[in-house]
Design an enzyme around this catalytic site. Structure first.
Site, PDB file in Angstrom:
ATOM      1  N   GLY A   1       1.745 -11.611   5.502  1.00  0.00           N
ATOM      2  CA  GLY A   1       2.930 -10.757   5.465  1.00  0.00           C
ATOM      3  C   GLY A   1       3.582 -10.682   6.836  1.00  0.00           C
ATOM      4  O   GLY A   1       4.271 -11.600   7.283  1.00  0.00           O
ATOM      5  N   GLY A   2       3.343  -9.590   7.543  1.00  0.00           N
ATOM      6  CA  GLY A   2       3.996  -9.308   8.819  1.00  0.00           C
ATOM      7  C   GLY A   2       3.961 -10.461   9.820  1.00  0.00           C
ATOM      8  O   GLY A   2       4.966 -10.740  10.482  1.00  0.00           O
TER       9      GLY A   2
ATOM     10  N   ASN B   1       4.781 -14.328   3.205  1.00  0.00           N
ATOM     11  CA  ASN B   1       5.501 -13.460   2.274  1.00  0.00           C
ATOM     12  C   ASN B   1       6.383 -12.561   3.127  1.00  0.00           C
ATOM     13  O   ASN B   1       5.889 -11.646   3.783  1.00  0.00           O
ATOM     14  CB  ASN B   1       4.493 -12.633   1.467  1.00  0.00           C
ATOM     15  N   TRP B   2       7.668 -12.854   3.098  1.00  0.00           N
ATOM     16  CA  TRP B   2       8.593 -12.101   3.960  1.00  0.00           C
ATOM     17  C   TRP B   2       8.939 -10.729   3.381  1.00  0.00           C
ATOM     18  O   TRP B   2       9.623  -9.945   4.032  1.00  0.00           O
ATOM     19  CB  TRP B   2       9.868 -12.935   4.198  1.00  0.00           C
ATOM     20  N   LYS B   3       8.517 -10.465   2.160  1.00  0.00           N
ATOM     21  CA  LYS B   3       8.802  -9.165   1.528  1.00  0.00           C
ATOM     22  C   LYS B   3      10.308  -8.851   1.668  1.00  0.00           C
ATOM     23  O   LYS B   3      11.117  -9.763   1.572  1.00  0.00           O
ATOM     24  CB  LYS B   3       7.900  -8.086   2.129  1.00  0.00           C
TER      25      LYS B   3
HETATM   26  P1  13P Z   1       0.234  -8.268   5.870  1.00  0.00           P
HETATM   27  O1  13P Z   1      -0.152  -9.652   6.337  1.00  0.00           O
HETATM   28  O2  13P Z   1       1.431  -7.707   6.551  1.00  0.00           O
HETATM   29  O3  13P Z   1      -0.951  -7.337   5.874  1.00  0.00           O
HETATM   30  O4  13P Z   1       0.680  -8.414   4.327  1.00  0.00           O
HETATM   31  C1  13P Z   1      -0.131  -9.099   3.444  1.00  0.00           C
HETATM   32  C2  13P Z   1       0.604  -9.290   2.190  1.00  0.00           C
HETATM   33  O5  13P Z   1       0.854  -8.369   1.441  1.00  0.00           O
HETATM   34  C3  13P Z   1       1.065 -10.665   1.878  1.00  0.00           C
HETATM   35  O6  13P Z   1       1.492 -10.762   0.571  1.00  0.00           O
END
Ligand code: 13P
Length: 250
Positions: free
Chosen positions: A230-231, A10-12
């Site tokens: 995420g990250g 999830n690249w947000k």
């Molecule tokens: P992180 O892996 O950065 O903690 O984020 C998790 C997330 O929200 C994936 O949707």
């Protein structure tokens, strides 16, 4: 039942044209891991370019509107995601539930709209630290999923649930494997209750500070069928070891 693991990034709100190379590298490297499904959910505006940059590699959105079209400024429909080349979408991420005040009912409608259009869906649930500390995490998250689940659509294999404790997102904190096992077991029971035997086929992902260093331990937990990352999904150097860890336990 052992399900093929899904590792989705999830690249947000990250990703520009200059990052298409990274997507290409991830797509290319993923070919060596046929026993794992790999996908990247990128900002809506990058989907079309990402799908062109990595043909055949699953690219997804991070949200979808519940309606087909109309007066919804700034929103993106399921058909638009498909049209841009997406094959999946996230719905109900806690960042949207919080910042955009999305309710379980909204999330359910979004999941139904996406599945109805032929997109796969990753539906997110998860508790706050306050709820965890009160000892209500399992009952709260089960209830959240019960209210967010799309009605039986006969395509449960296209649905995945992501358990993402809000306090674990981007914090480096991770629940114990016991806590993850307890939650995933409860979510599996609910899925079977809701969809009968098809509930066995819904993948339950864990999300929240998944890193190369903890991925394999998490993937070994019962009913953990993958991860939403995420990250650590932004760079192939971090993401591919997580995919490799999923392959190692498959
Ligand atoms: P992180 O892996 O950065 O903690 O984020 C998790 C997330 O929200 C994936 O949707």
């Amino acid at each position: 039942m052992t399900l093929k693991k899904l590792v989705a990034g999830n690249w947000k709100m990250n990703g520009l044209s200059s990052d298409l190379t990274e997507i290409r590298v991830i797509a290319e490297a993923s070919r060596s891991y046929g026993q794992v499904d790999v996908a990247l959910c990128v900002p809506a505006i990058l989907i079309e370019r990402a799908s062109r940059a990595a043909p055949g590699f699953p690219i997804g959105g991070q949200d979808v509107h519940q309606f087909e079209k109309g007066a919804h400024t700034g929103c993106v429909s399921a058909q638009m995601l498909l049209d841009a080349g997406a094959t999946l979408t996230i719905v109900g991420h806690s960042e949207r539930r919080e910042a955009q005040h999305e309710t379980d009912e909204d999330v359910k409608a979004k999941a139904q709209a996406a599945l109805g259009c032929g997109l796969s869906v990753i539906l997110c649930v998860g508790e706050s630290m306050k709820v965890r500390e009160r000892g209500n995490a399992v009952t709260t998250v089960v209830e959240q999923l019960r209210r967010s689940l799309p009605v039986d659509h006969g395509e449960q294999a296209e649905l995945a649930v992501a358990y993402e404790p809000i306090w674990a997102i981007g914090t480096g904190k991770v629940p114990t494997t016991r806590e993850i096992a307890e939650m995933h077991d409860a979510l599996r029971k609910l899925l079977i209750e809701a969809y009968e035997y098809a509930g066995e086929r819904v993948r339950i992902l864990y999300g929240g500070s998944v890193k190369p260093s903890n991925a394999e331990e998490i993937f070994r937990v019962a009913n953990v069928d993958g991860a939403l990352v995420g990250g650590a999904s932004l760079k192939a150097a971090d993401f591919m070891p997580i995919v490799a860890a999923a392959a190692a336990v498959s």
